[in-house]
Structure formats: C-alpha cells, structure tokens
Design an enzyme around this catalytic site. Sequence first.
Site, PDB file in Angstrom:
ATOM      1  N   ASP A  75      -1.310  -6.103   4.345  1.00 50.12           N
ATOM      2  CA  ASP A  75      -0.911  -4.824   3.741  1.00 50.12           C
ATOM      3  C   ASP A  75      -1.617  -4.643   2.394  1.00 50.12           C
ATOM      4  OD1 ASP A  75       0.350  -2.454   3.236  1.00 50.12           O
ATOM      5  OD2 ASP A  75       2.316  -3.328   2.806  1.00 50.12           O
ATOM      6  N   HIS A  95       0.019   0.359   3.710  1.00 52.22           N
ATOM      7  CA  HIS A  95       1.016   1.252   4.307  1.00 52.22           C
ATOM      8  C   HIS A  95       1.294   2.468   3.437  1.00 52.22           C
ATOM      9  CE1 HIS A  95       4.192  -0.600   1.680  1.00 52.22           C
ATOM     10  NE2 HIS A  95       4.818   0.544   1.907  1.00 52.22           N
ATOM     11  N   SER A 114       6.258   0.693  -3.697  1.00 49.60           N
ATOM     12  CA  SER A 114       5.251   0.113  -2.795  1.00 49.60           C
ATOM     13  C   SER A 114       3.829   0.357  -3.296  1.00 49.60           C
ATOM     14  CB  SER A 114       5.395   0.710  -1.395  1.00 49.60           C
ATOM     15  OG  SER A 114       6.573   0.284  -0.778  1.00 49.60           O
TER      16      SER A 114
END
Length: 239
Positions: free
Chosen positions: A72, A24, A170
């Site tokens: 992910d 992502h 992230s």
Amino acid sequence: MHFPSGDLGGGSLISDQWVLTAAHVVQDHLQPRLLAGDVSHRKGVELLAKKVILHPKWTVGNNDNRMNYDNDIALVQLNRRIEMGPCISPVCLPEIIMDPSPEINEVGYVAGWGRKSDNFKLLKTAVLQYVPVPVRKTEDCKNSEVTNQVFTENMICAGGSNKDSCQGDSGGPLMFRYKSEDVKEKKLYIGGIVSWGLKCGEFGMYTRVKNYVEWIKETIKETEKEDDEQKAELLKICK
C-alpha cells in the site's frame, strides 16, 4: 490531499516535486488536490499532481471490503517544483539511517487531519493533529480483533491505549527520530505510511517504507529521465 468526494488523505514530501502516500488513497484519484504547509486550513500552498504512480504489486480494488493492503504505497509527482520554507520541508527516507527498521516499543509520530475517534462526526479537524504511537509486535494487531485481514512483513503494527491514526489520516507519515549519533539535528525519517486499522484508538497498520526505498528511488529516477527526454524532443520539434 483533497478529493472531489470530500474525502481527505495524507502524504509526505520526500523532495521538492515528489509526495509519498498510500496506494489505496490515490488509486481512484489520479488528479488529487494537495496542500503543503497547511496546519490550520489558512496557510497551505495549493499544488497539482502531474502523475500518480501506484506500486506495481498493489491490487486495485474496492477499499470498503478490502482484506489485503499489502504494498500500500504510491508516489505523486507534482506539476512543478515547490519552494521549501519554515513550514514546508521534505521528510527523509529511511535509507540514510544506520538501522532504518523501527524497533518494538520505539515511539513514532503520526500526523494528519483525520477523525479523532470512530464516533467523531466531523471528518477533519481545525488544526493538524499529531500523536506519539509505539511500535508493537505484529501479533498484537493480529490478536486485537477477530479478522481475516492479511498481515505481511511489509507492514508495521503501532499504537494502542487510545493513541492511533483514524479515517482521513491514510497516506500520512509515521515518523521516527534518527538513532545515529552522527546526526546532530533533530530530524525525522518516514518509517511508515498510514494504511489500515480495525478500530480507531486501537492498533493501526502502516506500510513499512524501508522495504520500498529502492522502488521509490528507481521510479523517481526513471520518471524524471522520461520527462527530460520528452522536453528534449519537444525542443527539437520547436526549432
């Protein structure tokens, strides 16, 4: 990783030319700017991406209202091999450990440049941050907030007690120490990748890397094989 939008994301060197990150983070940025060995925004080595490879089962979509972060994970191939040194070295994959599955209550370490809390106004910190977080049962994350988010076996729940990753972290690593007594050095392996969370300071969800080791190895092998074949073909043309 830095993007034109000003967003930040993390990644982990797993070799001298490959970075492991979250899908992502890079799904909309096929040419991310990367800094290696950067701990204070002063000594980082700038790198360029040659190719971004998302996991084939990752669903590309809008992250603002995403409910499913399954698979992910992504690989970034650098446009050149980077020289290793005291501040730049790869983290190990979990395949070489006797038991690569982090146990409940086992403490891992998250590192990143992201926010320190939901209320922290500046997106990035002045110095690279890290925090120890314990692995928790998936039910702990499920029960922490009322949510329709998807939980799968490809995820690790970790954190709590105001120890957590946050926005801007992230793609970064959740690292663990070797359990095997055969390994004398205090090296770390990447057990998880910062993926998503419901609220900073609570529990976070991490991509379980051990479930993707085969895909990582095969993707790198096939990509580098294609590169070698293209180089060989180019040499033939130029003769």
